[in-house]
Design a protein around this motif. Structure first.
Motif, PDB file in Angstrom:
ATOM      1  N   GLY A  31      90.141  45.704  61.428  1.00 30.81           N
ATOM      2  CA  GLY A  31      89.443  44.482  61.784  1.00 30.81           C
ATOM      3  C   GLY A  31      89.847  43.957  63.131  1.00 30.81           C
ATOM      4  N   LEU A  32      90.994  44.356  63.635  1.00 31.77           N
ATOM      5  CA  LEU A  32      91.449  43.881  64.935  1.00 31.77           C
ATOM      6  C   LEU A  32      90.918  44.732  66.068  1.00 31.77           C
ATOM      7  CD1 LEU A  32      95.173  43.221  64.033  1.00 31.77           C
ATOM      8  CD2 LEU A  32      93.392  41.526  64.298  1.00 31.77           C
ATOM      9  N   LEU A  33      90.531  45.954  65.801  1.00 31.90           N
ATOM     10  CA  LEU A  33      90.173  46.874  66.868  1.00 31.90           C
ATOM     11  C   LEU A  33      88.920  46.494  67.639  1.00 31.90           C
ATOM     12  CD1 LEU A  33      91.050  50.320  65.344  1.00 31.90           C
ATOM     13  CD2 LEU A  33      92.286  49.011  67.051  1.00 31.90           C
ATOM     14  N   PRO A  34      87.928  45.801  67.015  1.00 29.40           N
ATOM     15  CA  PRO A  34      86.773  45.406  67.837  1.00 29.40           C
ATOM     16  C   PRO A  34      87.158  44.532  69.009  1.00 29.40           C
ATOM     17  CG  PRO A  34      86.231  45.205  65.523  1.00 29.40           C
ATOM     18  CD  PRO A  34      87.711  45.512  65.605  1.00 29.40           C
ATOM     19  N   LEU A  35      88.388  43.945  68.996  1.00 30.26           N
ATOM     20  CA  LEU A  35      88.813  43.139  70.133  1.00 30.26           C
ATOM     21  C   LEU A  35      88.858  43.947  71.406  1.00 30.26           C
ATOM     22  CD1 LEU A  35      91.695  41.209  68.408  1.00 30.26           C
ATOM     23  CD2 LEU A  35      89.660  40.183  69.372  1.00 30.26           C
ATOM     24  N   ARG A  36      88.978  45.258  71.266  1.00 30.90           N
ATOM     25  CA  ARG A  36      89.084  46.108  72.451  1.00 30.90           C
ATOM     26  C   ARG A  36      87.710  46.631  72.822  1.00 30.90           C
ATOM     27  NH1 ARG A  36      92.538  51.699  72.901  1.00 30.90           N
ATOM     28  NH2 ARG A  36      92.184  52.060  75.089  1.00 30.90           N
ATOM     29  N   ARG A  37      87.160  46.104  73.896  1.00 31.80           N
ATOM     30  CA  ARG A  37      85.829  46.534  74.333  1.00 31.80           C
ATOM     31  C   ARG A  37      85.952  47.799  75.150  1.00 31.80           C
ATOM     32  NH1 ARG A  37      83.282  42.325  77.951  1.00 31.80           N
ATOM     33  NH2 ARG A  37      83.113  41.209  75.996  1.00 31.80           N
TER      34      ARG A  37
ATOM     35  N   ILE B  77      85.674  38.859  61.223  1.00 29.92           N
ATOM     36  CA  ILE B  77      84.510  38.190  61.813  1.00 29.92           C
ATOM     37  C   ILE B  77      84.851  37.653  63.202  1.00 29.92           C
ATOM     38  CG2 ILE B  77      82.975  36.203  61.596  1.00 29.92           C
ATOM     39  CD1 ILE B  77      83.117  36.565  58.565  1.00 29.92           C
ATOM     40  N   TYR B  78      85.980  36.960  63.308  1.00 30.27           N
ATOM     41  CA  TYR B  78      86.370  36.400  64.607  1.00 30.27           C
ATOM     42  C   TYR B  78      86.732  37.497  65.608  1.00 30.27           C
ATOM     43  CZ  TYR B  78      86.400  31.662  62.720  1.00 30.27           C
ATOM     44  OH  TYR B  78      86.023  30.460  62.180  1.00 30.27           O
ATOM     45  N   SER B  79      87.231  38.620  65.103  1.00 30.18           N
ATOM     46  CA  SER B  79      87.567  39.724  65.999  1.00 30.18           C
ATOM     47  C   SER B  79      86.321  40.257  66.692  1.00 30.18           C
ATOM     48  CB  SER B  79      88.248  40.854  65.218  1.00 30.18           C
ATOM     49  OG  SER B  79      89.489  40.436  64.702  1.00 30.18           O
ATOM     50  N   LYS B  80      85.216  40.303  65.967  1.00 27.28           N
ATOM     51  CA  LYS B  80      83.971  40.787  66.555  1.00 27.28           C
ATOM     52  C   LYS B  80      83.449  39.832  67.626  1.00 27.28           C
ATOM     53  CE  LYS B  80      82.632  43.229  62.335  1.00 27.28           C
ATOM     54  NZ  LYS B  80      81.687  43.287  61.199  1.00 27.28           N
ATOM     55  N   LYS B  81      83.763  38.542  67.476  1.00 23.20           N
ATOM     56  CA  LYS B  81      83.310  37.554  68.456  1.00 23.20           C
ATOM     57  C   LYS B  81      84.257  37.454  69.641  1.00 23.20           C
ATOM     58  CE  LYS B  81      81.048  34.639  64.963  1.00 23.20           C
ATOM     59  NZ  LYS B  81      80.995  33.283  64.349  1.00 23.20           N
ATOM     60  N   ALA B  82      85.485  37.915  69.465  1.00 25.90           N
ATOM     61  CA  ALA B  82      86.510  37.751  70.509  1.00 25.90           C
ATOM     62  C   ALA B  82      86.830  39.076  71.166  1.00 25.90           C
ATOM     63  CB  ALA B  82      87.773  37.143  69.898  1.00 25.90           C
ATOM     64  N   MET B  83      85.807  39.756  71.654  1.00 25.24           N
ATOM     65  CA  MET B  83      86.014  41.057  72.285  1.00 25.24           C
ATOM     66  C   MET B  83      86.570  40.867  73.692  1.00 25.24           C
ATOM     67  SD  MET B  83      82.589  43.068  71.048  1.00 25.24           S
ATOM     68  CE  MET B  83      83.193  44.630  71.620  1.00 25.24           C
ATOM     69  N   THR B  84      87.608  41.637  74.017  1.00 27.14           N
ATOM     70  CA  THR B  84      88.209  41.573  75.344  1.00 27.14           C
ATOM     71  C   THR B  84      88.373  42.985  75.877  1.00 27.14           C
ATOM     72  OG1 THR B  84      90.524  41.807  74.690  1.00 27.14           O
ATOM     73  CG2 THR B  84      89.559  39.610  74.504  1.00 27.14           C
TER      74      THR B  84
ATOM     75  N   LEU C 265      91.145  33.577  77.139  1.00 28.80           N
ATOM     76  CA  LEU C 265      91.550  34.589  76.167  1.00 28.80           C
ATOM     77  C   LEU C 265      92.307  33.962  75.004  1.00 28.80           C
ATOM     78  CD1 LEU C 265      92.691  37.574  78.422  1.00 28.80           C
ATOM     79  CD2 LEU C 265      90.684  37.457  76.942  1.00 28.80           C
ATOM     80  N   LEU C 266      93.117  32.959  75.289  1.00 27.85           N
ATOM     81  CA  LEU C 266      93.845  32.291  74.207  1.00 27.85           C
ATOM     82  C   LEU C 266      92.889  31.636  73.215  1.00 27.85           C
ATOM     83  CD1 LEU C 266      96.879  30.628  76.030  1.00 27.85           C
ATOM     84  CD2 LEU C 266      96.946  32.438  74.319  1.00 27.85           C
ATOM     85  N   LYS C 267      91.827  31.027  73.735  1.00 30.10           N
ATOM     86  CA  LYS C 267      90.835  30.407  72.845  1.00 30.10           C
ATOM     87  C   LYS C 267      90.134  31.451  71.990  1.00 30.10           C
ATOM     88  CE  LYS C 267      89.909  26.449  75.862  1.00 30.10           C
ATOM     89  NZ  LYS C 267      88.882  25.771  76.728  1.00 30.10           N
ATOM     90  N   LEU C 268      89.926  32.647  72.543  1.00 31.94           N
ATOM     91  CA  LEU C 268      89.284  33.704  71.776  1.00 31.94           C
ATOM     92  C   LEU C 268      90.224  34.277  70.714  1.00 31.94           C
ATOM     93  CD1 LEU C 268      87.452  35.701  74.604  1.00 31.94           C
ATOM     94  CD2 LEU C 268      86.399  34.251  72.871  1.00 31.94           C
ATOM     95  N   LEU C 269      91.492  34.403  71.061  1.00 33.80           N
ATOM     96  CA  LEU C 269      92.446  35.045  70.155  1.00 33.80           C
ATOM     97  C   LEU C 269      93.003  34.104  69.099  1.00 33.80           C
ATOM     98  CD1 LEU C 269      94.540  37.268  72.610  1.00 33.80           C
ATOM     99  CD2 LEU C 269      92.672  37.969  71.108  1.00 33.80           C
ATOM    100  N   PHE C 270      92.974  32.800  69.350  1.00 36.52           N
ATOM    101  CA  PHE C 270      93.608  31.878  68.407  1.00 36.52           C
ATOM    102  C   PHE C 270      92.982  31.928  67.012  1.00 36.52           C
ATOM    103  CE2 PHE C 270      94.109  27.766  66.319  1.00 36.52           C
ATOM    104  CZ  PHE C 270      95.496  27.668  66.307  1.00 36.52           C
TER     105      PHE C 270
END
Length: 408
Positions: free
Chosen positions: A16-22, A265-272, A167-172
């Motif tokens: 679930g965390l991996l979508p964070l990596r674009r 869910i949030y990981s998909k929205k917080a792609m970096t 990025l902090l707002k996305l990851l929090f």
């Protein structure tokens, strides 16, 4: 040095965390390198170069003029190392042993993932048998992980990625859900048998499907819903006759499932564009900050009065400290290895591996702790694990079809 993503929630949580990596590297490379106009080659040189518009284009060298081929070769030859000269002449460098046998490296990652996960679960439960303070132990898991991340950054393995307020707002939100899921998972592990806690956590795919359908508004195929029926039935059967059952362990395991679902869910929205190792490091730091206040409020007074004294009296100060350090180290490493394994294999292979990992954890915990389970609990657990395997297979096949359609 995790995803993000087990995290106590297992590799599914890590995934679930991996979508964070674009995966935007190809696009950036395309933008960074200007396109050259197409042209016809005027002549070919003996050392694999080509004369174009009176210039010779080479992979690592662009000459300002177009001397004769023989002169160009003679001028450059002393500047090239022997290996580079052989490569430019068309001689392929012999592949190493691991390059010729990549399955050995992948197999090693799977072995370390299983080994570290089993050791973590067993040591974690042993600590709870003489130190039943899951909030504090959860904080220790993250403290050791953060120290590991900071030490790795200090030596440049890997190099620390910069972070800003955006990025902090996305990851929090991701870190908040991760922290809640981590604490509630440990409360469950402390309250019930490890095998039963992992059986309950097998329901996580059900919550993922429900969130996808009713929160994100994305249609979940009927085949996926049908594959979840054995999971629900199996967990229900196991819960009805589980000898270690209590509501504290059951409810907290369910909260952990919901938390890890929202984390996905949030990981998909917080792609970096940040690599997964750095993402997991930052999420661990934020999660630690989130976990400290409830640990102090819920367990702080008890720990100061008698918690630490009782633990030290039972096992001694040295074993107590070493157990806490090792369990935190195993927690961080198994999550990082799970993330690295997912990046090396196809989703289907990782899904099957994740199911087998759960089987290993349940089986080894029963053997090590000598947990007595009823026949119905054993059958229910087997049905639930089989359902997760079917669900993982169908979901991986659907994702593969989507990727093929996009690439077509």
């Amino acid at each position: 040095m995790s995803p993000l993503g087990t995290l106590s929630g297992g590799a599914g949580g890590v995934a679930g965390l991996l979508p964070l990596r674009r995966r935007a590297a190809p696009a950036r490379a395309a933008l960074a390198s200007p396109q050259l106009p197409l042209c016809k080659c005027a002549a070919a040189t003996p050392d694999a170069g080509q004369l174009v518009w009176g210039r010779q284009l080479r992979p690592a060298l662009l000459l300002p003029a177009a001397p004769l081929p023989s002169q160009a070769a003679a001028r450059r030859q002393p500047l090239l190392p022997r290996a580079a000269a052989a490569e430019s002449a068309g001689e392929a460098k012999p592949a190493g042993f691991l390059d010729r046998n990549p399955w050995l490296v992948t197999g090693f990652f799977f072995f370390m993932w299983y080994f570290l996960n089993v050791i973590f679960n067993i040591l974690n439960k042993k600590i709870y048998n003489y130190f039943p303070y899951p909030y504090f132990v959860s904080v220790i898991h993250l403290v050791v992980g953060v120290i590991y991340c900071l030490a790795s950054w200090s030596v440049g393995l890997p190099k620390r990625a910069p972070i800003n307020s955006t990025l902090l707002k996305l990851l929090f939100p991701v870190a908040l859900c991760h922290a809640i899921g981590h604490i509630t998972s440990n409360v469950s592990f402390a309250a019930v048998a490890v095998s039963f806690a992992h059986t309950i956590k097998a329901l996580e795919p059900f919550f993922n499907a429900a969130a996808t359908q009713f929160i994100l508004g994305q249609q979940v195929p009927l085949a996926l819903w049908l594959s979840l029926a054995p999971v629900v039935i199996g967990v229900s059967m196991a819960s009805l006759t589980e000898l270690s059952f209590n509501w504290t362990g059951f409810i907290n395991a369910m909260i952990a499932n919901i938390s890890f679902t929202y984390r996905s869910i949030y990981s998909k929205k917080a792609m970096t564009d940040m690599d997964s190792t750095n993402v997991y490091a930052y999420i661990s730091i934020i999660s630690l900050i989130v976990c400290i206040p409830p640990a102090l409020i819920v367990e702080g007074p008890k720990l100061m009065q008698y918690g630490f004294k009782d633990a030290i009296a039972k096992v001694g100060l040295q074993k107590f400290v070493s157990d806490l350090f090792l369990v935190g180290l195993f927690y961080h490493l198994y999550n990082q290895i799970a993330t690295n394994t997912l990046e090396r294999v196809a989703p289907l292979t990782h899904a099957v591996g994740n199911v087998l990992k759960r089987v290993f954890v349940i089986g080894f915990s029963i053997i090590v702790f000598g947990n007595r389970i009823s026949t119905q609990t054993g059958i229910g657990t087997s049905i639930a694990i089989a359902g997760v395997a079917i669900y993982s297979y169908i979901k991986a096949q659907i994702e593969e079809e989507k990727r093929k359609k996009k690439s077509a």
